[in-house]
Design a protein around this motif. Structure first.
Motif, PDB file in Angstrom:
ATOM      1  N   LYS A 185       7.090  43.670 -19.821  1.00  0.00           N
ATOM      2  CA  LYS A 185       6.393  42.654 -20.609  1.00  0.00           C
ATOM      3  C   LYS A 185       5.955  43.204 -21.957  1.00  0.00           C
ATOM      4  N   VAL A 186       5.350  44.400 -21.934  1.00  0.00           N
ATOM      5  CA  VAL A 186       4.806  44.965 -23.166  1.00  0.00           C
ATOM      6  C   VAL A 186       5.913  45.266 -24.174  1.00  0.00           C
ATOM      7  N   PHE A 187       6.935  45.977 -23.726  1.00  0.00           N
ATOM      8  CA  PHE A 187       7.968  46.389 -24.678  1.00  0.00           C
ATOM      9  C   PHE A 187       8.917  45.251 -25.045  1.00  0.00           C
ATOM     10  N   ALA A 188       8.985  44.233 -24.208  1.00  0.00           N
ATOM     11  CA  ALA A 188       9.731  43.032 -24.604  1.00  0.00           C
ATOM     12  C   ALA A 188       9.027  42.346 -25.771  1.00  0.00           C
ATOM     13  N   LEU A 189       7.704  42.306 -25.722  1.00  0.00           N
ATOM     14  CA  LEU A 189       6.938  41.731 -26.827  1.00  0.00           C
ATOM     15  C   LEU A 189       7.042  42.604 -28.076  1.00  0.00           C
ATOM     16  N   VAL A 190       7.034  43.927 -27.891  1.00  0.00           N
ATOM     17  CA  VAL A 190       7.206  44.837 -29.031  1.00  0.00           C
ATOM     18  C   VAL A 190       8.552  44.590 -29.704  1.00  0.00           C
ATOM     19  N   ALA A 191       9.606  44.497 -28.893  1.00  0.00           N
ATOM     20  CA  ALA A 191      10.942  44.245 -29.440  1.00  0.00           C
ATOM     21  C   ALA A 191      11.005  42.896 -30.150  1.00  0.00           C
ATOM     22  N   LEU A 192      10.349  41.895 -29.578  1.00  0.00           N
ATOM     23  CA  LEU A 192      10.349  40.563 -30.185  1.00  0.00           C
ATOM     24  C   LEU A 192       9.678  40.586 -31.552  1.00  0.00           C
ATOM     25  N   ILE A 193       8.556  41.299 -31.660  1.00  0.00           N
ATOM     26  CA  ILE A 193       7.841  41.363 -32.935  1.00  0.00           C
ATOM     27  C   ILE A 193       8.682  42.100 -33.980  1.00  0.00           C
ATOM     28  N   TYR A 194       9.327  43.205 -33.567  1.00  0.00           N
ATOM     29  CA  TYR A 194      10.214  43.908 -34.500  1.00  0.00           C
ATOM     30  C   TYR A 194      11.341  42.982 -34.972  1.00  0.00           C
ATOM     31  N   PHE A 195      11.873  42.214 -34.050  1.00  0.00           N
ATOM     32  CA  PHE A 195      12.949  41.284 -34.401  1.00  0.00           C
ATOM     33  C   PHE A 195      12.459  40.246 -35.412  1.00  0.00           C
ATOM     34  N   LEU A 196      11.265  39.718 -35.191  1.00  0.00           N
ATOM     35  CA  LEU A 196      10.713  38.712 -36.096  1.00  0.00           C
ATOM     36  C   LEU A 196      10.415  39.301 -37.472  1.00  0.00           C
ATOM     37  N   LEU A 197      10.141  40.602 -37.526  1.00  0.00           N
ATOM     38  CA  LEU A 197       9.913  41.253 -38.809  1.00  0.00           C
ATOM     39  C   LEU A 197      11.222  41.542 -39.539  1.00  0.00           C
ATOM     40  N   CYS A 198      12.236  41.956 -38.796  1.00  0.00           N
ATOM     41  CA  CYS A 198      13.484  42.434 -39.406  1.00  0.00           C
ATOM     42  C   CYS A 198      14.505  41.325 -39.659  1.00  0.00           C
ATOM     43  N   TYR A 199      14.524  40.324 -38.782  1.00  0.00           N
ATOM     44  CA  TYR A 199      15.556  39.289 -38.911  1.00  0.00           C
ATOM     45  C   TYR A 199      15.490  38.551 -40.255  1.00  0.00           C
ATOM     46  N   PRO A 200      14.310  38.132 -40.733  1.00  0.00           N
ATOM     47  CA  PRO A 200      14.275  37.460 -42.042  1.00  0.00           C
ATOM     48  C   PRO A 200      14.808  38.347 -43.165  1.00  0.00           C
TER      49      PRO A 200
END
Length: 219
Positions: A185-200
């Motif tokens: 759960k924790v690292f899935a959220l970490v990965a999601l936040i990184y994705f939201l930062l990098c994808y744009p």
């Protein structure tokens, strides 16, 4: 039993993400300033400046960012210079970024036709006038997409700062995992936040490349 709710985990990760964003901005701004200086040194006519720049770039491109973080934090400490994890992370990422940005920008300048330089000399322009009015405006158009694209690498590179104790997104995720024992759960959220930062940033780089269409127009 863990006392952390899903909202507590997400909130703490978002708070830590602020430092990831701030560190990325500092590294990009500092790397841009140093990188621009290195670019002018690299394209100068002085052989000594060219060699100094080449050595600098080879060192920071040829060694792992993790090792650079260790040297900035522990190495300076051995020399009697007390630095915080924040200072060491900002310094290492700035130097790391400057080496790559300088190489990107040098390539953009050198990709311009030699005729641009010859035409400027025919017009009686000196070196600085040529760079300001002819070379840099064209090189900037070519450099924008890869520069924006490289900012993604800076954001992801901040994750390594956790190794020297800087509490950013990855470090916060590790601490929360140790407290909750819910790694997925924790690292899935970490990965999601990184994705939201990098994808744009990735999409912006692709959009700018298509919009400017430098290669196509040059062909």
């Amino acid at each position: 039993m863990s006392q952390f709710t899903d909202w507590d985990i997400l909130r703490n990760l978002l708070l830590a993400a602020r430092w990831t964003v701030l560190l990325s901005l500092i590294a990009f701004a500092g790397g841009s300033i140093v990188g621009l200086l290195l670019t002018f040194m690299r394209i100068s006519r002085r052989r000594s400046l060219i060699w100094v720049t080449r050595i600098y770039i080879e060192i920071f491109q040829g060694t792992p960012l993790l090792m650079q973080l260790f040297i900035a934090f522990f190495g300076l400490g051995l020399l009697g210079i007390d630095v915080s994890a924040w200072t060491a992370a900002a310094l290492a990422l700035t130097l790391f970024s400057s080496a790559f940005l300088s190489d990107i920008w040098r390539g953009c300048v050198e990709s311009l036709p030699k005729g641009q330089w010859e035409a400027s000399r025919c017009l009686g322009l000196n070196y600085l006038q040529t760079m300001r009015y002819i070379i840099l405006p064209q090189a900037l158009r070519i450099a924008i997409p890869p520069t924006v694209g490289f900012s993604v690498q800076i954001v992801k590179g901040t994750a390594l700062a956790s190794i020297i104790g800087f509490v950013e997104l990855t470090k916060a995720g590790t601490m929360l995992n140790n407290a909750t024992f819910e790694p997925f759960k924790v690292f899935a959220l970490v990965a999601l936040i990184y994705f939201l930062l990098c994808y744009p940033l990735s999409r912006a780089s692709q959009y700018l490349e298509e919009r400017l269409n430098v290669a196509g127009k040059r062909a």
